[in-house]
Design a protein around this motif. Sequence first.
Motif, PDB file in Angstrom:
ATOM      1  N   UNK A   8       0.831  -1.245   0.079  1.00 25.63           N
ATOM      2  CA  UNK A   8      -0.025   0.129   0.045  1.00 25.63           C
ATOM      3  C   UNK A   8       0.940   1.141  -0.052  1.00 25.63           C
ATOM      4  N   UNK A   9       0.257   2.374  -0.619  1.00 25.05           N
ATOM      5  CA  UNK A   9       0.976   3.612  -0.709  1.00 25.05           C
ATOM      6  C   UNK A   9      -0.108   4.644  -0.316  1.00 25.05           C
ATOM      7  N   UNK A  10       0.318   5.653  -0.035  1.00 20.37           N
ATOM      8  CA  UNK A  10      -0.821   6.797   0.482  1.00 20.37           C
ATOM      9  C   UNK A  10      -0.275   8.099  -0.251  1.00 20.37           C
ATOM     10  N   UNK A  11      -1.444   8.939  -0.351  1.00 20.58           N
ATOM     11  CA  UNK A  11      -1.274   9.939  -0.835  1.00 20.58           C
ATOM     12  C   UNK A  11      -2.336  11.067  -0.173  1.00 20.58           C
ATOM     13  N   UNK A  12      -2.020  12.400  -0.063  1.00 22.55           N
ATOM     14  CA  UNK A  12      -3.091  13.490   0.932  1.00 22.55           C
ATOM     15  C   UNK A  12      -3.399  14.352  -0.008  1.00 22.55           C
ATOM     16  N   UNK A  53       2.348  13.312  -2.869  1.00 27.48           N
ATOM     17  CA  UNK A  53       2.618  11.827  -3.237  1.00 27.48           C
ATOM     18  C   UNK A  53       3.613  11.135  -2.764  1.00 27.48           C
ATOM     19  N   UNK A  54       3.484   9.734  -3.014  1.00 28.10           N
ATOM     20  CA  UNK A  54       4.550   8.850  -2.499  1.00 28.10           C
ATOM     21  C   UNK A  54       5.220   8.434  -3.697  1.00 28.10           C
ATOM     22  N   UNK A  70       3.416   6.499  -9.640  1.00 30.17           N
ATOM     23  CA  UNK A  70       3.393   7.916  -9.225  1.00 30.17           C
ATOM     24  C   UNK A  70       2.288   8.642  -9.587  1.00 30.17           C
ATOM     25  N   UNK A  71       2.203   8.700 -11.102  1.00 32.86           N
ATOM     26  CA  UNK A  71       1.188   9.726 -11.856  1.00 32.86           C
ATOM     27  C   UNK A  71      -0.205   9.339 -11.242  1.00 32.86           C
ATOM     28  N   UNK A  72      -0.254   8.264 -11.033  1.00 35.76           N
ATOM     29  CA  UNK A  72      -1.920   7.345 -10.782  1.00 35.76           C
ATOM     30  C   UNK A  72      -2.305   8.108  -9.509  1.00 35.76           C
ATOM     31  N   UNK A  73      -1.484   8.558  -8.474  1.00 33.37           N
ATOM     32  CA  UNK A  73      -2.021   9.105  -7.362  1.00 33.37           C
ATOM     33  C   UNK A  73      -2.827  10.277  -7.740  1.00 33.37           C
ATOM     34  N   UNK A 111      -8.508  15.891  -8.728  1.00 34.68           N
ATOM     35  CA  UNK A 111      -7.505  16.186  -9.592  1.00 34.68           C
ATOM     36  C   UNK A 111      -7.563  17.388 -10.359  1.00 34.68           C
ATOM     37  N   UNK A 112      -8.595  17.883 -10.674  1.00 37.21           N
ATOM     38  CA  UNK A 112      -8.556  18.989 -11.590  1.00 37.21           C
ATOM     39  C   UNK A 112      -8.777  20.237 -10.831  1.00 37.21           C
ATOM     40  N   UNK A 113      -8.890  20.114  -9.312  1.00 34.33           N
ATOM     41  CA  UNK A 113      -8.540  21.343  -8.498  1.00 34.33           C
ATOM     42  C   UNK A 113      -7.228  21.647  -8.170  1.00 34.33           C
ATOM     43  N   UNK A 114      -6.393  20.607  -8.241  1.00 34.11           N
ATOM     44  CA  UNK A 114      -5.057  20.477  -7.558  1.00 34.11           C
ATOM     45  C   UNK A 114      -4.373  21.878  -8.325  1.00 34.11           C
ATOM     46  N   UNK A 115      -3.747  22.709  -7.140  1.00 33.05           N
ATOM     47  CA  UNK A 115      -2.706  23.636  -7.692  1.00 33.05           C
ATOM     48  C   UNK A 115      -1.171  23.421  -7.553  1.00 33.05           C
ATOM     49  N   UNK A 116      -0.807  22.280  -6.503  1.00 32.73           N
ATOM     50  CA  UNK A 116       0.332  21.968  -6.166  1.00 32.73           C
ATOM     51  C   UNK A 116       0.517  20.640  -5.967  1.00 32.73           C
ATOM     52  N   UNK A 117       1.659  19.812  -6.153  1.00 32.27           N
ATOM     53  CA  UNK A 117       2.025  18.544  -5.936  1.00 32.27           C
ATOM     54  C   UNK A 117       3.466  18.612  -5.187  1.00 32.27           C
ATOM     55  N   UNK A 118       3.410  17.886  -3.962  1.00 32.40           N
ATOM     56  CA  UNK A 118       4.692  17.918  -3.231  1.00 32.40           C
ATOM     57  C   UNK A 118       5.227  16.363  -3.093  1.00 32.40           C
ATOM     58  N   UNK A 119       6.220  16.102  -3.397  1.00 26.16           N
ATOM     59  CA  UNK A 119       6.835  14.744  -3.211  1.00 26.16           C
ATOM     60  C   UNK A 119       7.298  14.611  -1.842  1.00 26.16           C
ATOM     61  N   UNK A 120       6.282  14.319  -0.850  1.00 24.30           N
ATOM     62  CA  UNK A 120       6.782  14.493   0.465  1.00 24.30           C
ATOM     63  C   UNK A 120       5.881  13.275   1.033  1.00 24.30           C
TER      64      UNK A 120
END
Length: 356
Positions: free
Chosen positions: A92-96, A108-109, A137-140, A147-156
Amino acid sequence: MSEKKISLLGKTLGELTEIVTSLGMPKFTGKQVARWMYGRKVASIDEMTDLSLKNRERLKEMYEVGASAPVHEMRSVDGTVKYLFRTPDNNYIESVYIPDGERATLCVSSQVGCKMNCKFCMTGKQGFSGNLTTAQILNQIYSIPERDTLTNVVFMGMGEPMDNLDAVLRSLEVLTADYGYAWSPKRITVSTVGLRRGMEHFLKESDCHLAVSMHSPFPAQRGELMPAEKAFSIREIVDMLRGYDFSKQRRLSFEYIVFGGVNDNLAYAKELVKLVRGLDCRVNLIRFHAIPGVDLQGTDADTMLAFRDYLTRHGVFATIRASRGEDIFAACGMLSTAEKQAERQHVHKDKTKINK
């Protein structure tokens, strides 16, 4: 058993073009496929209606879009959402997803588990199970309703991005390229404990922001919190970063989790100022939230403010990151750990029934 199809998600334009031409399709079909996936975010090849039926059928013989929905989600009272994704090997992996006014950030993980074993991180307690592919990675991003409201992505999220840099860089290409999401690199931040070779390669190949996990300006103490300090000294990292220009598009930040009675008094603030003096950067102060089996605690709001104000008065731009999603296992690795434990308990119960 039918052979598993290859995911198109995560492929660059060059790779998509190579795929379609190898199947006898025109070269421009690669751009069409990219537009359907990254522009219109289709779920299947059948939806790519400007491809001929014959070409769609030919593509479907070996390939699929390859997106997969989260298997579980937890929603906080503050709007934060934690998503749990299952990998093909049943990890399992997590996204927030973190909404904040006009901003909407997705964390994203990049790996399943992590090798770094930081004392304060639940993901490190899981150990390392493997790298995520570019598609995973991109599937997250691809598979969440926001997804269409996102303004930022952090690889944290889970894992150390610089330890899976090839897949991370490929995902950054898709996110920023004209044929992909066409995002500005300013919308993306990649974090690291400080893997030097990975950072050097990242800074050469990408214009995205960089965040370095510091957590203590004193090497000995940082080593207790982060075993990676032994190989990647925070002082050597800072010296290396002085050779790069962070005054224009790219931003450099240092992540500093504040632990009560450990790294939260002004002696640490003074040493931090001394360490980064002259470097164009910011420091993000993060209040620690306790995790099981770890003898660390968070600190109080007044101490956080005093720490921030000292940094600010002495020329270091500092912020306090708002705590979000505390009611939904927001700390990295908490939800996936709970899910794996529940599965093990279920298997144990089944075995007990069989043995009775």
